[in-house]
Design a protein around this motif. Structure first.
Motif: not given
Length: 596
Positions: A386, A390-392, A394-395, A431-432, A512-513, A542
């Protein structure tokens, strides 16, 4: 308790020429209605003060002389003036309200359009409730300014001017006697304005606290109930509500003093008229009609004075609201499009990150010197603890944020050279945290895109297995979806989100998961479909559960914003590095199978 008042409660000037100039630009397209309304105001403002003068004529010329025919004629004129005033007042009210609603519509459209263009960085820092307040409450508070403030203030001003004109035309001395109470009225109005301004600030502040507390605790009601905090939260709400009540009572107190004071000054003016005018009549220097007309004028004169004090409150509210609205409209937190964007043609889905550095704030880099290549059609997984970034990924790939250093290429083209809407047309995301809108299942899959027909919707739903539960719904694809999909299970919402992404037939698919919230059977169904779904598409996954990405063509391991490892599942296990440790943590009770 600290008085932490943010810009929601800040009260600016009662009148700000700069803000008013900007507000008038919204009225400009309807200036013909404004001019027409002002002309009606000038005319209708004269009809009211005309009646006391006609009354004076009726008394002095006809009643005193017992002229019944003349009295009938002047009564008819009075009746016609009343009917004419009522008719004009109807059209005036209609046009001013029409003007107000048209300007409010334009302003709301501009705000919503502007908000849609803002970068996600803005929404990271700005509470949703504040944005909603700008579009609803603050715009609504401008309604009175546009519909009854800007135009109707002319009515009050012209009424006062006409009254003074008639009064001085009939008797200058009596007019000066009548107006001798004005200094007291002016001072009282100034004092009232100051006190009301202070209480208005308090009312706004406590109302904002009340709304904020209510919104937060209704949204989190399940947490309040599970921890049995109803009584404590009720007491807190009751305290905030009491502060709001007390602030309103203080405001009412000043109104309760001001309006009777105006009536008292009005009565004093009438007493002066009777005293001075009565003496003049006794000395045969004035007629009874003039005295009677002046009494009527005095009662009429103080009415627009009271109305103007109300207009002041409208103006004060509007200035505060407009300042907050323009602060939002002036916000330039945009992801800028290039002046001459490069077109993406025949997108294959090649992705390259070259020495990418990115920070959400200043120099606090979340990604540091990231470089990797994804070939068209590959499935690449990104894993890490965490906060690893990871999500960055995507952004910045979707240009929700722009990078500070390096390059991100799609088919060899720097994405900063491409129109962001054109870029996003080729990317779909699951997205999750699934978000569904009020509407139907069909509208949530198509997002009301007319290019996606019903056959594509059904096809996408079948590919992800969503058609099985949809077929059991009473209205099938026309089944109503409540706010945030409240009537659907978490797994069902996830499947609809998956179908939505696929309906747009993207070249690049980001997950994303995407299977984290579905049950085991549903997850197996999606995993079975993914192999067929990703043919001809580039997939970026992700993942937190490493079991879902073991068959990925490539796995990228991030740690504290840096790319530490890259390879296949078996290759990374063999390295016994970060990926190996992550895998070991998830399957510590299972025997690790080492690569051969």
């Amino acid at each position: 308790m600290a008085d932490n008042r943010h810009d929601d409660e800040i009260l600016g000037k009662a009148y700000d020429a700069r803000l008013m100039k900007r507000l008038l630009t919204y009225v400009k397209p309807y200036k013909k209605y404004v001019f027409f309304a002002i002309l009606l105001n000038i005319f209708v403002a004269a009809l009211g003060p005309l009646r006391p003068y006609l009354t004076k004529v009726a008394i002095d010329n006809y009643i005193v002389n017992s002229n019944y025919k003349g009295l009938l004629l002047i009564s008819l004129v009075l009746f016609i003036s009343l009917m004419l005033q009522a008719a004009i007042q109807y059209f005036l009210t209609y046009y001013t309200q029409y003007l107000g609603q048209k300007t409010l519509y334009d302003l709301r459209v501009q705000i919503f359009s502007h908000v849609q263009k803002l970068a996600l960085k803005f929404f990271d820092k700005t509470p949703i409730g504040r944005i909603v307040t700008r579009t609803t409450n603050d715009v609504e508070s401008l309604g009175e300014l546009f519909s009854s403030g800007i135009v109707m203030v002319f009515s009050d001003v012209f009424i006062i001017i006409w009254i003074l004109a008639f009064m001085f035309f009939m008797d200058v001395k009596l007019s000066l006697v009548t107006l001798s109470v004005l200094p007291v009225l002016i001072y009282g109005t100034f004092l009232f304005r100051k006190k009301v301004r202070e209480t208005y600030r308090d009312v706004r502040y406590h109302l904002a606290r009340l709304n904020s507390y209510m919104q937060e605790h209704v949204t989190g009601m399940n947490i309040v109930q599970i921890f049995r905090k109803e009584k404590e939260e009720f007491n807190k709400f009751s305290s905030i509500n009491a502060d709001h009540r007390d602030a309103n009572i203080r405001s009412i107190f000043y109104y309760a003093i001001f309006y009777p004071s105006v009536e008292l000054i009005s009565s004093a003016a009438i007493a002066l008229i009777i005293w001075y005018g009565g003496g003049e009549i006794i000395q045969k220097q004035m007629t009874i009609g003039v005295l009677f007309a002046f009494i009527q004028y005095t009662e009429m004169f103080f009415r627009p004075i009271r109305d103007l004090s109300e207009k002041y409150n409208i103006l004060q509210t509007s200035m505060a609201s407009s300042e907050r609205i323009f602060k939002l409209l002036d916000n330039q937190t945009f992801v800028q499009n290039p002046e001459n964007p490069v077109e993406l043609q025949n997108v294959k889905g090649d992705i390259s990150f070259k020495n990418v550095w990115f920070a959400y704030e200043n120099e606090n880099f979340v990604l540091k010197n990231i470089s990797f290549d994804i070939r068209a059609g590959e499935t690449v997984a990104i894993v890490g603890h965490t906060g690893a970034g990871k999500s960055t990924i995507i952004n910045i790939l979707t240009r929700f944020y722009d990078i500070q250093k390096g390059q991100i290429l799609v088919d060899g083209i720097d994405i900063r050279l491409v129109d962001k809407r054109e870029l996003r047309k080729h990317i779909s995301i699951v997205l999750q945290d699934v978000y569904l809108f009020s509407g139907t299942i069909k509208s949530n899959i198509t997002m009301d895109n007319p290019e996606i027909n019903f056959e594509k919707v059904v096809h996408a739903a079948k590919l992800v297995g969503a058609d099985k539960f949809i077929a059991n719904l009473p209205q099938k694809y026309d089944e109503e979806v409540k706010e945030r999909g409240a009537t659907l299970s978490v797994g069902q919402k996830q499947l609809i989100s998956f179908a939505r992404a696929l309906a747009y037939d993207p070249k690049i698919l980001i997950l994303d998961e995407a299977t984290s919230s579905v049950d085991t059977d549903t997850e197996k169904l999606i995993q079975q479909a993914i192999e067929n779904l990703l043919k001809g598409r580039t997939a970026v996954v992700i993942a937190h559960r490493l079991s879902t990405i073991q068959n990925a063509d490539k796995i990228i391991v991030l740690h504290k914003g840096e790319l530490k490892e890259m390879g296949t599942h078996q290759q990374l296990l063999a390295k016994r590095g970060i990926y190996y440790k992550l895998y070991q943590l998830q399957y510590k009770d299972q025997e690790l199978v080492s690569p051969k």
